[in-house]
Write a protein that holds these residues in place. Structure first.
Motif, short mmCIF file in Angstrom:
data_model
loop_
_atom_site.label_atom_id
_atom_site.label_comp_id
_atom_site.label_asym_id
_atom_site.label_seq_id
_atom_site.Cartn_x
_atom_site.Cartn_y
_atom_site.Cartn_z
N ALA A 140 0.82 -1.22 0.00
CA ALA A 140 0.00 0.00 0.00
C ALA A 140 0.85 1.26 0.00
N ARG A 141 1.97 1.24 0.73
CA ARG A 141 2.84 2.43 0.76
C ARG A 141 3.50 2.66 -0.60
N THR A 142 3.81 1.59 -1.31
CA THR A 142 4.38 1.74 -2.65
C THR A 142 3.32 2.33 -3.60
N GLN A 143 2.11 1.84 -3.49
CA GLN A 143 1.02 2.40 -4.30
C GLN A 143 0.89 3.91 -4.05
N ARG A 144 0.93 4.27 -2.78
CA ARG A 144 0.78 5.68 -2.41
C ARG A 144 1.95 6.51 -2.96
N ALA A 145 3.16 5.98 -2.87
CA ALA A 145 4.33 6.69 -3.36
C ALA A 145 4.24 6.89 -4.87
N TRP A 165 1.47 7.79 12.09
CA TRP A 165 1.32 6.76 11.06
C TRP A 165 0.28 7.14 10.02
N GLN A 166 0.50 6.65 8.81
CA GLN A 166 -0.47 6.83 7.73
C GLN A 166 -1.25 5.52 7.53
N PRO A 167 -2.44 5.59 6.95
CA PRO A 167 -3.26 4.38 6.79
C PRO A 167 -2.56 3.29 5.98
N GLU A 168 -1.74 3.70 5.01
CA GLU A 168 -1.06 2.69 4.18
C GLU A 168 -0.10 1.83 5.00
N LEU A 169 0.55 2.43 6.02
CA LEU A 169 1.45 1.66 6.87
C LEU A 169 0.66 0.60 7.65
N ILE A 170 -0.48 0.97 8.16
CA ILE A 170 -1.31 0.02 8.91
C ILE A 170 -1.75 -1.12 8.00
N GLN A 171 -2.11 -0.79 6.76
CA GLN A 171 -2.51 -1.82 5.80
C GLN A 171 -1.35 -2.77 5.49
N ASP A 172 -0.16 -2.22 5.36
CA ASP A 172 1.00 -3.06 5.06
C ASP A 172 1.38 -3.95 6.24
N LEU A 173 1.26 -3.43 7.45
CA LEU A 173 1.59 -4.24 8.63
C LEU A 173 0.54 -5.33 8.84
N TYR A 207 10.94 1.14 15.03
CA TYR A 207 11.22 1.45 13.63
C TYR A 207 10.30 2.53 13.08
N TYR A 208 9.02 2.45 13.42
CA TYR A 208 8.04 3.39 12.82
C TYR A 208 7.61 4.51 13.76
N GLY A 209 8.04 4.45 15.03
CA GLY A 209 7.73 5.54 15.94
C GLY A 209 6.31 5.49 16.48
N ASN A 210 5.89 6.61 17.04
CA ASN A 210 4.56 6.71 17.66
C ASN A 210 3.46 6.61 16.61
N PRO A 211 2.42 5.83 16.86
CA PRO A 211 1.34 5.69 15.87
C PRO A 211 0.60 6.98 15.55
N THR A 212 0.78 8.01 16.34
CA THR A 212 0.11 9.28 16.02
C THR A 212 0.56 9.81 14.66
N SER A 252 18.85 -6.54 12.03
CA SER A 252 19.33 -5.17 11.84
C SER A 252 18.21 -4.29 11.33
N VAL A 253 18.40 -3.00 11.47
CA VAL A 253 17.41 -2.03 10.99
C VAL A 253 17.17 -2.18 9.49
N LYS A 254 18.23 -2.48 8.76
CA LYS A 254 18.12 -2.61 7.30
C LYS A 254 17.25 -3.78 6.89
N ALA A 255 17.14 -4.78 7.77
CA ALA A 255 16.36 -5.98 7.43
C ALA A 255 14.92 -5.89 7.90
N LEU A 256 14.58 -4.87 8.69
CA LEU A 256 13.28 -4.87 9.37
C LEU A 256 12.09 -4.79 8.44
N THR A 257 12.14 -3.94 7.41
CA THR A 257 10.97 -3.79 6.54
C THR A 257 10.56 -5.13 5.94
#
Length: 1119
Positions: free
Chosen positions: A192-197, A728-736, A721-726, A689-694
């Motif tokens: 979803a985040r790729t679609q948005r980008a 966050w965008q909807p696409e991140l929630i969809q991807d998770l 990695y993503y910080g406080n949910p305040t 590692s942080v690089k592997a997290l996504t």
């Protein structure tokens, strides 16, 4: 050396400097057009002058080839270090897939490409290299073509939002159109985040090129042309932007011929976006109630907002258009509610009987009361429409079938073809009364198409009817799929000779192991391998094993002894058959096969088989083999192929050594595959590692058996990695996706306040999974907030001030319905209960107090229990568990189909189960000795409520026909002992049994006596079902000899209980551990460890110098 051409010398220098890719590119270009035979001696002298040789160069290439295949990160680095021209030149060769004739050899680019792209991470390295190398030059034809091809071949699964950000904003128009065409094609494959980008990149480009009309320079960039150009990406338009679209432009857009097709494909559109478009279309002059306009709206109709303006005809038209709404990715509750309102409008001027065949799939939402009101004639007239509707429940199908049959109580071949999928609602008695001729024809037609959807009782009725009227070879010829797997061993025993070719492509009952890989079908047990074991035995006389197992289903029937008995030449001939059918084999067979490979052909052993050998064997494997093992394990559900947790943890540790216990980046995540689900909480906490997290998060999404400790560590990683949910965008929630359910109650509350619709949709997506209660509580609170102060005030005093659940709310809540209090459930309206009873009855999270409240509601809705009909009892599901013994006695239990529905519940008390059993005998008028095989299957676990005396009256032939199904239930040992007497009567003394008999009887084998188990041949031990092993009383289990225990097989050994182990001697425990580890009782592990390595790196196919060389110039990514 003047005799050696300078260009050829530069080629050799680059190869010697380990610049393999650059050197080979030049080699191909130079050698294709220049004869070099005359320079051969000069080349050898030059290599010697550099302290090298052709052999050393070949070895270097071989090592490089293995390295880039096993470590694609290295390949990515090397490809990205090439200059663009060399990169594109190599792409030309590799993309062609052709074979190139050179002076010394032939290079098969297609073969090399396949070798490389089969390994995890290989595709990623090729895609990312193509993207990064060509992005700066994407306007060039070659680079554009390469990027587009890479995107298409990989479905853009590796395209990340940050990669999209690097796309140029000033592309030429033709280049922009070409690449966006591919983005639109691959929309559904992207995160979803790729679609948005991509949407943001397209928007910026379109805005930059937009030239507003007139002198003002104002106006929305969203023209009709741009709307059409955005394609699926229009769903990302903000509501405020949609509201600014010129009315003339929206009018032009809707009039486009392709607009309907475009709007038909916006599966992820939200209600707010859809309604914004509707309002703009309405304002532009289109009449949204007009039939032609409705047709043009595509999936926008799913959120139609002005139904009060519709007349009956318009509502009817809109209902038909809403059939497509089933394709929406969410908001089905809102769609169902809209269909219901439209159906009410349609029925204002027509009766349900009159409109039944013309109201689309909305009829699946009809209540029991509405279906009961239908006339038989209306159902018969509309049956062709009714059978095509998706979403009927079993209770609804029972009502429809009863209406369809009417008073005739007869079913013909024509009726069966008319009913189609509605056949699930046909009673077993009605099915049995179909004439043999009609049933035989139906089995090869309609019934065969829907066999998997029929109940086991129905399938057994059909098979029994076939057996009664035909000889068994003819039955084998006729039956297939789910029907064939119901054919009992006692019937197969009547087959003394059979033409093996007649069973080709037919699926027999499978063996014990169940595996799911990313590359193969489901593997594993419907029940047992007894059919394959016996039929292999029947057809093996006079036929070589290699011929028999060429029919792949027969590999299920191979015993360990038969696998071991293949001579070396035969085994090499069938090795490929085994390799292609590992998914059909049990863990015991796979263990035997691993040992066979080790002795006969260790270099050919599929790496996965290493996991079936003792863990000590893995300690000596080479690093390259270690990675091959890692790749193989990453494609499986590890807990299913290694059931013992101790051994599994050892294998995991060894596999992680290949990655130095650390996930450095996404390439390591690719290599780990599904094994990521088995990482310990500590590894998750410290070694990713942080690089592997996504990529790790994306992999974790598919894990279904994570422990609470694993989930908590993943939650911590998400937060870090993503910080406080305040923010966050909807696409991140969809991807998770399901990972969101791991979050803390505080974080979930923040998400619920920002994106309540997304959280409620997630609750539906994860329904039935094991979820943290915090998530369900927040989902419930979110819906309660949306309801507001909608409290009850006019009902009984007990309900005043409470919020009674509505049907729509319960659909939205999914498993969070468990948070309704018992009193709130009692306060729901009768109509709401009737509409939602099957959904409520399917929930596993209600406690007995809540179930009792729902039972009381059923009494209010349906009247006295003695008046309840079959479909109502079936609809109850778990609610029936709240019935006490006196209430059970009031149920109408004369139909085995009704009892079969009750037997699906596994939490009956002994007294409840006995009451159901007695109710069935009393209402049906049957006695124990009159039971048919389908009655036994329908009774299921309720058989355990019989007394030993009653079981003694069971017909032995009836038992034997249902033996495989009865072998799935676990009763107390006294009942199993009585059932075993029936098995003895059918199959003879236990000590004379074959492996296929032991497979067939299943848990009933746990009724075996001490004397019998002592003398069982140890070769029979792996053919006990695991449930039978676990059910063996400790005093019987301890009678097993060390040799018998050593032969249990890995799966059976892993299932042994602690109380059983406690009864064993040290020697017995040692043998049991050997079975768990997969040790071969005939070969000491020390002998294996002192022998040559199990596998070595040469088992990875290399090839000659230039074949190996060709692997270095791959630049295309194949999905």
């Amino acid at each position: 050396m003047p005799d050696l051409p300078a260009e050829l010398r530069r080629v050799l220098d680059e190869l010697l400097d380990e610049k393999y890719i650059e050197g080979t590119i030049k080699a191909v270009e130079y050698l294709r057009g220049t004869p070099v035979t005359e320079y051969y001696a000069d080349m050898l002298r030059y290599l010697r002058s550099k302290w090298s040789s052709l052999q050393m160069l070949q070895n270097s290439f071989s090592s490089y080839f293995r390295e880039i295949v096993l470590r694609p990160r290295k390949l990515a680095t090397d490809l990205q270090q090439m200059d663009t021209s060399a990169f594109l030149l190599s792409a030309k060769y590799f993309h062609s897939g052709i074979s190139v004739e050179l002076a010394f050899t032939t290079i098969d680019f297609g073969h090399v490409k396949n070798q490389l792209t089969q390994m995890p991470g290989g595709n990623r390295s090729l895609f990312e290299s193509s993207w990064k190398k060509c992005l700066p030059s994407i306007s060039s034809f070659q680079c554009l073509e390469l990027v587009i091809e890479a995107l298409r071949l990989t479905s853009a699964v590796y395209l990340q939002p940050e990669m999209v950000l690097n796309l140029p904003k000033d592309l030429q128009e033709e280049t922009f159109k070409n690449i966006t065409t591919v983005f639109k094609e691959l929309y559904d494959k992207m995160a979803a985040r790729t679609q948005r980008a991509i949407y943001e990149w397209m928007r910026q480009t379109l805005q930059r090129s937009y030239k507003p009309p007139g002198l003002s320079g104002s106006g929305s960039w969203i023209t009709a042309e741009n709307l059409w150009f955005l394609g699926r990406y229009i769903v990302h338009l903000p509501v405020e932007e949609i509201q600014k679209i010129s009315l003339n432009e929206i009018r032009l857009f809707i009039n486009y011929d392709n607009a309907t097709k475009q709007l038909d494909s916006v599966y992820d559109i939200t209600p707010a976006t859809a309604k914004a478009f509707q309002e703009r279309i309405d304002a532009s002059g289109f009449d949204l109630t007009n039939t032609s306009t409705v047709y043009r709206l595509g999936l926008l109709v799913c959120f139609f907002d002005n139904i009060q303006e519709l007349d009956t005809g318009e509502a009817h038209s809109l209902l038909h258009q809403m059939i497509k709404c089933n394709r929406l990715k969410g908001f089905q509750v809102a769609v169902r509610k809209l269909k219901s309102h439209l159906l009410e409008l349609v029925l204002k001027n027509q009766t349900l009987n009159e409109s039944l065949d013309s109201i689309s799939d909305a009829i699946a939402g009809l209540s029991f009361t509405q279906l009961e009101s239908l006339s038989p004639q209306a159902v018969r007239s509309a049956i062709s429409a009714l059978r095509t509707v998706a979403g009927w429940t079993e209770s609804q199908m029972i009502i429809l079938v009863d209406k369809f049959i009417g008073d005739s109580k007869q079913l013909s071949l024509f009726n069966i073809s008319q009913l189609g999928e509605l056949m699930l609602g046909v009673s077993s008695g009605l099915l049995y009364n179909v004439s043999a001729e009609d049933l035989i024809q139906a089995v090869t037609g309609t019934l065969s198409d829907h066999a998997a959807q029929l109940s086991p009782v129905q399938r057994m009725v059909v098979v029994s009817k076939m057996v009664e009227t035909m000889d068994i070879p003819s039955v084998l010829d006729l039956l297939n799929g789910s029907f064939l797997k119901e054919l009992s061993l006692s019937n197969l025993l009547k087959v003394k000779g059979y033409n093996i070719t007649r069973l080709d492509h037919k699926e027999l009952r499978r063996s014990q192991l169940v595996i799911k890989t990313s590359e193969t079908r489901w593997m594993g047990n419907d029940y047992s391998a007894d059919q394959a074991l016996y039929l292999y035995n029947v057809v093996s006389g006079g036929k070589p094993g290699s011929e028999i197992i060429s029919f792949s289903e027969f590999v299920k029937g191979l015993t360990c002894e038969q696998i071991q008995s293949f001579d070396n030449m035969t085994f090499l001939l069938v090795a490929e058959v085994f390799k292609s059918n590992l998914d059909l084999l049990s863990s015991h067979q796979l263990n035997c096969l691993a040992w066979k490979y080790q002795r006969e052909a260790p270099k050919l052993m599929p790496p996965l088989l290493l996991a079936y050998l003792p863990p000590a064997v893995l300690e000596d494997i080479t690093q390259s083999v270690c990675r091959l093992l890692l790749f193989s394990l990453g494609r499986t559900e590890l807990h299913l192929i290694i059931p013992d947790s101790t051994k599994r943890n050892k294998v995991i540790r060894r596999a992680l050594q290949c990655l130095n216990y650390t996930l450095q980046d996404e390439y390591d995540v690719d290599a780990l595959g599904r094994m990521i689900c088995n990482l310990s909480p500590q590894i998750i906490k410290t070694n990713i590692s942080v690089k592997a997290l996504t990529e790790a998060f994306m992999q974790f999404r598919s894990c279904k058996r994570l422990s609470n400790d694993q989930k908590r560590e993943i939650q911590t990683k998400i937060r870090e990695y993503y910080g406080n949910p305040t923010a966050w965008q909807p696409e991140l929630i969809q991807d998770l996706g399901p990972l969101v359910t791991f979050l803390s109650k505080e974080d979930l509350t923040i998400i619920a306040e920002k994106f309540p619709d997304i959280l409620l949709q997630l609750a539906l997506d994860v329904e039935g999974e094991v979820i943290f209660q915090d998530f369900l509580a927040v989902v419930f609170s979110t819906l309660k907030r949306a309801i507001g102060n909608n409290k009850l005030s006019s009902l009984t005093p007990d309900c005043r001030g409470l919020t009674a659940p509505s049907f729509d709310q319960m659909l939205k809540l999914a498993d969070a319905n468990s948070y309704w209090s018992a009193q709130e459930l009692r306060c729901m309206s009768t109509q709401t209960f009737i509409k939602s009873v099957e959904r409520l009855g399917a929930l596993k999270s209600f406690d007995i107090i809540q179930l009792a409240a729902l039972k009381d509601k059923a009494k209010m809705a349906w009247g006295p229990i003695r008046s309840w009909k079959k479909y109502q009892i079936v609809a109850l599901g778990r609610i029936a568990l709240a019935l006490d013994e006196s209430e059970i006695k009031e149920l109408e239990l004369g139909s085995i189909d009704t009892v079969a529905a009750l037997s699906q519940q596994t939490q009956w008390t002994p007294t409840q189960a006995r009451s159901i059993l007695e109710g069935f005998f009393q209402a049906s008028g049957l006695t124990v000795d009159a039971l048919k095989e389908w009655d036994l299957i329908g009774l299921g676990s309720l058989l355990c409520a019989m007394t030993g005396h009653e079981i003694s009256y069971l017909s032995a032939s009836t038992y034997s026909a249902a033996a495989a199904r009865i072998g799935e239930i676990v009763c107390k040992v006294e009942i199993l002992q009585e059932l075993l007497k029936k098995a003895r009567y059918t199959f003879g003394n236990v000590t004379d049994w074959y492996n296929f008999i032991l497979e067939e009887v299943g848990t009933v084998a746990a009724g075996i006596s001490k004397e019998e188990i002592k003398v069982l041949n140890e070769e029979l031990m792996p053919y006990f079902q695991p449930t039978a092993i676990a059910a063996l009383p400790s005093e019987v289990f301890k009678e097993l000899s060390p040799k018998q225990l050593a032969n249990l097989g890995p799966e059976n050994a892993a299932i042994v209980t602690e109380s059983q182990k406690a009864a064993l001697s040290i020697e017995q425990l040692s043998s049991l551990q050997a079975a768990v580890d997969g040790a071969n009782s005939n070969h000491l592990i020390q002998m294996l460890l002192s022998a040559s390595p199990v596998l070595n790196s040469s088992s990875f196919h290399g090839g000659n110098l230039f074949l190996l060389w060709a692997a270095c110039i791959i630049v295309y990514f194949i999905a």
